[in-house]
Scaffold this motif. Structure first.
Motif, PDB file in Angstrom:
ATOM      1  N   ARG A 160     -11.541  21.533 -24.195  1.00  0.00           N
ATOM      2  CA  ARG A 160     -10.296  20.772 -24.117  1.00  0.00           C
ATOM      3  C   ARG A 160      -9.090  21.633 -24.468  1.00  0.00           C
ATOM      4  NH1 ARG A 160      -9.990  17.090 -27.849  1.00  0.00           N
ATOM      5  NH2 ARG A 160     -12.054  17.116 -28.768  1.00  0.00           N
ATOM      6  N   VAL A 161      -9.252  22.527 -25.449  1.00  0.00           N
ATOM      7  CA  VAL A 161      -8.145  23.417 -25.828  1.00  0.00           C
ATOM      8  C   VAL A 161      -7.737  24.294 -24.653  1.00  0.00           C
ATOM      9  CG1 VAL A 161      -7.513  25.389 -27.270  1.00  0.00           C
ATOM     10  CG2 VAL A 161      -8.663  23.424 -28.294  1.00  0.00           C
ATOM     11  N   GLU A 162      -8.727  24.941 -24.042  1.00  0.00           N
ATOM     12  CA  GLU A 162      -8.423  25.902 -22.978  1.00  0.00           C
ATOM     13  C   GLU A 162      -8.095  25.206 -21.651  1.00  0.00           C
ATOM     14  OE1 GLU A 162      -7.835  28.892 -23.243  1.00  0.00           O
ATOM     15  OE2 GLU A 162      -9.071  29.908 -24.733  1.00  0.00           O
ATOM     16  N   LEU A 294     -17.633  10.109 -32.132  1.00  0.00           N
ATOM     17  CA  LEU A 294     -16.632  11.051 -31.634  1.00  0.00           C
ATOM     18  C   LEU A 294     -16.590  11.068 -30.112  1.00  0.00           C
ATOM     19  CD1 LEU A 294     -17.139  14.058 -34.099  1.00  0.00           C
ATOM     20  CD2 LEU A 294     -15.263  12.398 -34.061  1.00  0.00           C
ATOM     21  N   LEU A 295     -17.733  10.901 -29.473  1.00  0.00           N
ATOM     22  CA  LEU A 295     -17.741  10.867 -28.013  1.00  0.00           C
ATOM     23  C   LEU A 295     -16.999   9.634 -27.497  1.00  0.00           C
ATOM     24  CD1 LEU A 295     -21.365  12.082 -27.207  1.00  0.00           C
ATOM     25  CD2 LEU A 295     -19.219  13.296 -26.772  1.00  0.00           C
ATOM     26  N   VAL A 296     -17.150   8.520 -28.199  1.00  0.00           N
ATOM     27  CA  VAL A 296     -16.419   7.322 -27.809  1.00  0.00           C
ATOM     28  C   VAL A 296     -14.918   7.528 -28.003  1.00  0.00           C
ATOM     29  CG1 VAL A 296     -16.004   4.896 -28.363  1.00  0.00           C
ATOM     30  CG2 VAL A 296     -18.345   5.766 -28.267  1.00  0.00           C
ATOM     31  N   LEU A 297     -14.535   8.066 -29.166  1.00  0.00           N
ATOM     32  CA  LEU A 297     -13.124   8.332 -29.422  1.00  0.00           C
ATOM     33  C   LEU A 297     -12.552   9.368 -28.459  1.00  0.00           C
ATOM     34  CD1 LEU A 297     -13.076   8.485 -33.345  1.00  0.00           C
ATOM     35  CD2 LEU A 297     -12.149   6.657 -31.902  1.00  0.00           C
ATOM     36  N   GLY A 298     -13.419  10.266 -27.984  1.00  0.00           N
ATOM     37  CA  GLY A 298     -12.958  11.348 -27.115  1.00  0.00           C
ATOM     38  C   GLY A 298     -12.561  10.910 -25.726  1.00  0.00           C
ATOM     39  N   TYR A 299     -12.758   9.628 -25.419  1.00  0.00           N
ATOM     40  CA  TYR A 299     -12.371   9.136 -24.095  1.00  0.00           C
ATOM     41  C   TYR A 299     -10.871   9.292 -23.852  1.00  0.00           C
ATOM     42  CZ  TYR A 299     -11.013   5.716 -20.559  1.00  0.00           C
ATOM     43  OH  TYR A 299     -10.446   5.101 -19.478  1.00  0.00           O
ATOM     44  N   ARG A 303      -9.138  11.415 -20.936  1.00  0.00           N
ATOM     45  CA  ARG A 303      -8.328  10.748 -19.918  1.00  0.00           C
ATOM     46  C   ARG A 303      -6.945  11.369 -19.828  1.00  0.00           C
ATOM     47  NH1 ARG A 303      -6.840   4.498 -20.763  1.00  0.00           N
ATOM     48  NH2 ARG A 303      -5.642   5.499 -22.428  1.00  0.00           N
ATOM     49  N   ASN A 304      -6.371  11.705 -20.962  1.00  0.00           N
ATOM     50  CA  ASN A 304      -5.057  12.355 -20.964  1.00  0.00           C
ATOM     51  C   ASN A 304      -5.116  13.696 -20.246  1.00  0.00           C
ATOM     52  OD1 ASN A 304      -2.230  12.957 -22.196  1.00  0.00           O
ATOM     53  ND2 ASN A 304      -3.495  14.674 -22.841  1.00  0.00           N
ATOM     54  N   MET A 305      -6.210  14.435 -20.449  1.00  0.00           N
ATOM     55  CA  MET A 305      -6.318  15.769 -19.875  1.00  0.00           C
ATOM     56  C   MET A 305      -6.290  15.735 -18.347  1.00  0.00           C
ATOM     57  SD  MET A 305      -9.076  18.685 -20.940  1.00  0.00           S
ATOM     58  CE  MET A 305     -10.476  17.643 -20.518  1.00  0.00           C
ATOM     59  N   VAL A 306      -6.882  14.714 -17.760  1.00  0.00           N
ATOM     60  CA  VAL A 306      -6.929  14.639 -16.299  1.00  0.00           C
ATOM     61  C   VAL A 306      -5.788  13.806 -15.725  1.00  0.00           C
ATOM     62  CG1 VAL A 306      -9.430  14.945 -16.276  1.00  0.00           C
ATOM     63  CG2 VAL A 306      -8.482  12.636 -16.356  1.00  0.00           C
ATOM     64  N   SER A 307      -4.946  13.268 -16.589  1.00  0.00           N
ATOM     65  CA  SER A 307      -3.843  12.437 -16.126  1.00  0.00           C
ATOM     66  C   SER A 307      -2.703  13.294 -15.577  1.00  0.00           C
ATOM     67  CB  SER A 307      -3.322  11.574 -17.289  1.00  0.00           C
ATOM     68  OG  SER A 307      -2.125  10.928 -16.936  1.00  0.00           O
ATOM     69  N   ARG A 308      -2.015  12.772 -14.578  1.00  0.00           N
ATOM     70  CA  ARG A 308      -0.847  13.482 -14.053  1.00  0.00           C
ATOM     71  C   ARG A 308       0.285  13.504 -15.065  1.00  0.00           C
ATOM     72  NH1 ARG A 308      -0.331  11.283  -7.775  1.00  0.00           N
ATOM     73  NH2 ARG A 308      -2.351  12.112  -7.032  1.00  0.00           N
ATOM     74  N   VAL A 322      -9.840  13.230 -32.987  1.00  0.00           N
ATOM     75  CA  VAL A 322      -9.775  13.668 -31.588  1.00  0.00           C
ATOM     76  C   VAL A 322      -8.306  13.820 -31.217  1.00  0.00           C
ATOM     77  CG1 VAL A 322     -11.979  12.655 -30.900  1.00  0.00           C
ATOM     78  CG2 VAL A 322      -9.908  11.278 -30.770  1.00  0.00           C
ATOM     79  N   ASN A 323      -8.008  14.889 -30.513  1.00  0.00           N
ATOM     80  CA  ASN A 323      -6.611  15.215 -30.221  1.00  0.00           C
ATOM     81  C   ASN A 323      -6.522  15.872 -28.852  1.00  0.00           C
ATOM     82  OD1 ASN A 323      -5.768  14.848 -33.249  1.00  0.00           O
ATOM     83  ND2 ASN A 323      -7.417  16.351 -33.296  1.00  0.00           N
ATOM     84  N   THR A 324      -5.302  15.977 -28.355  1.00  0.00           N
ATOM     85  CA  THR A 324      -5.070  16.710 -27.125  1.00  0.00           C
ATOM     86  C   THR A 324      -4.230  17.941 -27.434  1.00  0.00           C
ATOM     87  OG1 THR A 324      -4.209  16.566 -24.869  1.00  0.00           O
ATOM     88  CG2 THR A 324      -3.004  15.365 -26.562  1.00  0.00           C
ATOM     89  N   TYR A 325      -4.437  19.001 -26.679  1.00  0.00           N
ATOM     90  CA  TYR A 325      -3.805  20.274 -26.990  1.00  0.00           C
ATOM     91  C   TYR A 325      -3.145  20.859 -25.743  1.00  0.00           C
ATOM     92  CZ  TYR A 325      -6.988  19.608 -30.879  1.00  0.00           C
ATOM     93  OH  TYR A 325      -7.653  19.064 -31.940  1.00  0.00           O
ATOM     94  N   GLY A 326      -2.389  21.910 -25.949  1.00  0.00           N
ATOM     95  CA  GLY A 326      -1.709  22.586 -24.852  1.00  0.00           C
ATOM     96  C   GLY A 326      -0.460  23.269 -25.364  1.00  0.00           C
TER      97      GLY A 326
END
Length: 473
Positions: A160-162, A294-299, A303-308, A322-326
């Motif tokens: 997810r980080v990369e 964690l897998l449930v929370l990771g949804y 979803r954010n990662m593949v979102s436009r 669980v977090n999103t990165y970039g």
């Protein structure tokens, strides 16, 4: 359950745990040394004021129950002590449950700090350290072989980080797709390092190759983490090399280093595993239950990662599990810097004796060559970069900075490289001006020895002095 553990990764776990403990140590050290001026009782964004308006459920922290600067100091220095114990391998000499508790301690300590850190702790690597640190609790010690599900989750975080960083670039600034972003990035990044000037002056075709290689490393290589060995090890090793290249090119706190730590957990080192007993049933139940949660929370981050409408560096729960990165979805073409000055003159004029404050990491004096600070995080210097992008970033705290400079506040001055005013003689007025900075050319460097050239743009803050009661005007 024979599939539950993978003894061949015992050395990977050992290297990962010691390296992660070093990152924890650096994080707690920065908190202990910088908190008074930033979030202390008399800081720019005081913790007591924050916890008075934000409920515990939104930012779980021990400081909702009690806060004093002395208590925060004990809390953060305790984190340093526990981290140092983990670096030394104390968890290996404890029973399995004791090692897990020891790894839980720095996570709890640092979560309490981040959740009241406000703007100063709103960086992706803070949440990344907490997400990875939570997984480390369940990785076990010498009493059991590493659990395969935890190793998988660590790779999922690394993916997810990369991959998230790669997607945000391709969806963001067009220069990433045109392979031209590095024509600007080394010059305009938040805090250049001692080699950044040289990276900037690499030939443009080399910059194109760098960007293309970055896209491959972030959008193709992460998929290989989930393939059999030795392909997964090769993929992780390539990520390590890429991150070391970034370490050389700038100061990005511990972002690169914790990414390297994550990649090391996917490397299968050629070493025969020692004899280890099978995992106890309670351990299997705990690990599998946590992994499922964690897998449930990771949804949501997935979803954010593949979102436009992908967003960067956001937490999806108050515990930051669980977090999103970039990073650098857009790249600045021009570098601006806020230069802060003070004068002792009774009437501030353009020709007054304005003296410049020097920061530790951010560009100031054009002749001052950048230094290497990462993985140590200079929080004020980073936020000054954001302030130069837009005054809105400086709104909550910049007035507090000016007030403390007008008071010659010792805690604030310790965050700086140099104050032009002696301890007993604070400035009468402080002002801030915005400058355009660019790297000098090879010829200019030879002639002047300066790595920067700057040009005045406009006033950022007019001359300001303290009124009675300590308020600036």
């Amino acid at each position: 359950m024979e599939w539950f553990t993978v003894p061949d990764y015992w050395l990977s776990r050992l290297v990962f745990q010691r390296a992660l403990a070093v990152v924890y140590l650096v994080a707690f050290l920065g908190a202990a040394r910088q908190f008074r001026a930033l979030i202390g009782e008399r800081g720019m964004l005081p913790v007591p004021r924050y916890v008075a308006r934000v409920p515990f459920r939104h930012s779980p922290s021990v400081f909702h129950l009690y806060y004093s600067d002395r208590f925060f100091a004990v809390w953060s220095w305790s984190g340093c002590a526990v981290s140092a114990a983990l670096v030394a391998g104390l968890d290996r000499h404890l029973p399995l449950w004791g090692g897990m508790v020891l790894w839980l301690v720095p996570w709890v300590l640092y979560l309490s700090i981040v959740n009241v850190g406000q703007t100063w702790y709103a960086f992706g690597w803070e949440s990344l350290l907490l997400e990875v640190g939570f997984l480390a609790v369940f990785l076990g010690n010498d009493e059991v072989a590493p659990p395969v599900v935890v190793l998988f989750l660590l790779r999922w975080v690394l993916f997810r980080v990369e991959f998230g960083a790669g997607l945000i670039k391709m969806r963001g600034d067009a220069c990433w797709r045109k392979l031209t972003c590095l024509d600007y990035h080394h010059e305009t990044q938040p805090m250049p390092g001692p080699l950044s000037w040289f990276f900037h002056h690499l030939p443009k075709p080399v910059h194109r190759v760098e960007v293309a290689a970055n896209h491959v490393t972030q959008l193709v290589v992460p998929v290989l983490l989930f393939t059999p060995q030795p392909v997964a090890t090769a993929a992780a090793s390539l990520m390590v090399l890429t991150q070391l290249w970034l370490v050389l090119s700038g100061n990005f706190s511990w972002l690169n280093w914790i990414t390297i730590v994550l990649a090391l957990s996917a490397v299968e080192f050629p070493a025969a595993p020692p004899r280890m007993p099978g995992p106890p049933l309670w351990y299997e139940i705990v690990v599998l239950s946590v992994a499922a949660g964690l897998l449930v929370l990771g949804y949501r981050p997935a979803r954010n990662m593949v979102s436009r409408r992908q967003v960067m560096n956001r937490s999806f729960d108050p515990l930051r599990l669980v977090n999103t990165y970039g990073a650098f979805g857009s790249v600045s073409r021009v570098r601006h810097e806020v230069v802060v000055e003070g004068t002792s003159d009774d009437v501030p004029r353009a020709d007054s004796d304005w003296r410049e404050y020097e920061f530790r990491g951010k560009p100031g004096d054009p002749g001052h060559w950048p230094r290497q600070f990462a993985p140590y995080h200079l929080r004020l210097d980073w936020m000054m970069w954001f302030a130069a992008l837009s005054p809105a970033y400086a709104g909550p705290w910049f007035t507090g900075l000016v007030e403390r400079l007008l008071e010659n506040d010792p805690d604030t001055l310790r965050l700086l490289r140099r104050s032009p005013f002696p301890a007993g003689a604070p400035p009468r007025y402080v002002r801030a001006r915005l400058y355009r900075y660019r790297y000098t050319t090879w010829r200019e460097l030879r002639e002047t020895g300066a790595c920067w050239h700057r040009t005045h743009v406009r006033e950022f803050l007019p001359p300001t002095r303290l009124e009675r009661g300590g308020q600036s005007r």
